[in-house]
Design a protein around this motif. Structure first.
Motif, PDB file in Angstrom:
ATOM      1  N   MET A   1     -10.827  48.353  79.346  1.00  0.00           N
ATOM      2  CA  MET A   1      -9.751  48.067  78.394  1.00  0.00           C
ATOM      3  C   MET A   1      -8.893  49.307  78.163  1.00  0.00           C
ATOM      4  N   GLY A   2      -9.496  50.474  78.141  1.00  0.00           N
ATOM      5  CA  GLY A   2      -8.740  51.712  77.981  1.00  0.00           C
ATOM      6  C   GLY A   2      -7.821  51.974  79.161  1.00  0.00           C
TER       7      GLY A   2
ATOM      8  N   VAL B   1      -6.569  49.700  81.230  1.00  0.00           N
ATOM      9  CA  VAL B   1      -5.490  48.712  81.171  1.00  0.00           C
ATOM     10  C   VAL B   1      -4.476  49.095  80.102  1.00  0.00           C
ATOM     11  N   PHE B   2      -4.946  49.548  78.941  1.00  0.00           N
ATOM     12  CA  PHE B   2      -4.047  49.961  77.867  1.00  0.00           C
ATOM     13  C   PHE B   2      -3.175  51.130  78.311  1.00  0.00           C
ATOM     14  N   LEU B   3      -3.779  52.134  78.938  1.00  0.00           N
ATOM     15  CA  LEU B   3      -3.010  53.278  79.423  1.00  0.00           C
ATOM     16  C   LEU B   3      -1.995  52.865  80.482  1.00  0.00           C
TER      17      LEU B   3
ATOM     18  N   THR C   1     -14.141  51.099  78.839  1.00  0.00           N
ATOM     19  CA  THR C   1     -13.461  51.881  79.877  1.00  0.00           C
ATOM     20  C   THR C   1     -12.372  51.041  80.546  1.00  0.00           C
TER      21      THR C   1
ATOM     22  N   LEU D   1      -0.518  49.946  80.752  1.00  0.00           N
ATOM     23  CA  LEU D   1       0.576  49.231  80.094  1.00  0.00           C
ATOM     24  C   LEU D   1       1.493  50.187  79.335  1.00  0.00           C
ATOM     25  N   VAL D   2       0.922  51.205  78.695  1.00  0.00           N
ATOM     26  CA  VAL D   2       1.744  52.194  77.996  1.00  0.00           C
ATOM     27  C   VAL D   2       2.622  52.943  79.003  1.00  0.00           C
TER      28      VAL D   2
END
Length: 82
Positions: free
Chosen positions: A16-17, A19-21, A14, A23-24
């Motif tokens: 990492m998801g 953080v990824f979102l 959760t 950054l996108v």
């Protein structure tokens, strides 16, 4: 122990998801801002308005008395701090 590991993996995925979102979205916003700046703000030719070093020296000549005062001050400072 197995339940704790499962909760830990879920929490990790959760996080990492998220953080990824983030950054996108950050990349998308930066690209959008770059597009808006390139589209709506005209580019200025800075080379035409910038004076060359020769022009700057000739138009802003320093008087010999100021040069002598600066030289004396530098000499005095260097002599004091040896």
């Amino acid at each position: 122990m197995n339940e704790a590991m499962t909760q830990g993996v879920e929490l990790m995925l959760t996080g990492m998801g998220i953080v990824f979102l983030f950054l996108v979205m950050l990349i998308a916003v930066v690209k959008l801002m770059a597009y808006c700046v390139a589209t709506f703000i005209p580019e200025v030719d800075v080379t035409a308005t910038r004076a060359t070093p020769v022009q700057a020296v000739s138009s802003n000549a320093i008087s010999p008395s100021v040069t002598a005062a600066i030289t004396a001050a530098v000499h005095q400072h260097r002599a004091k701090h040896k």
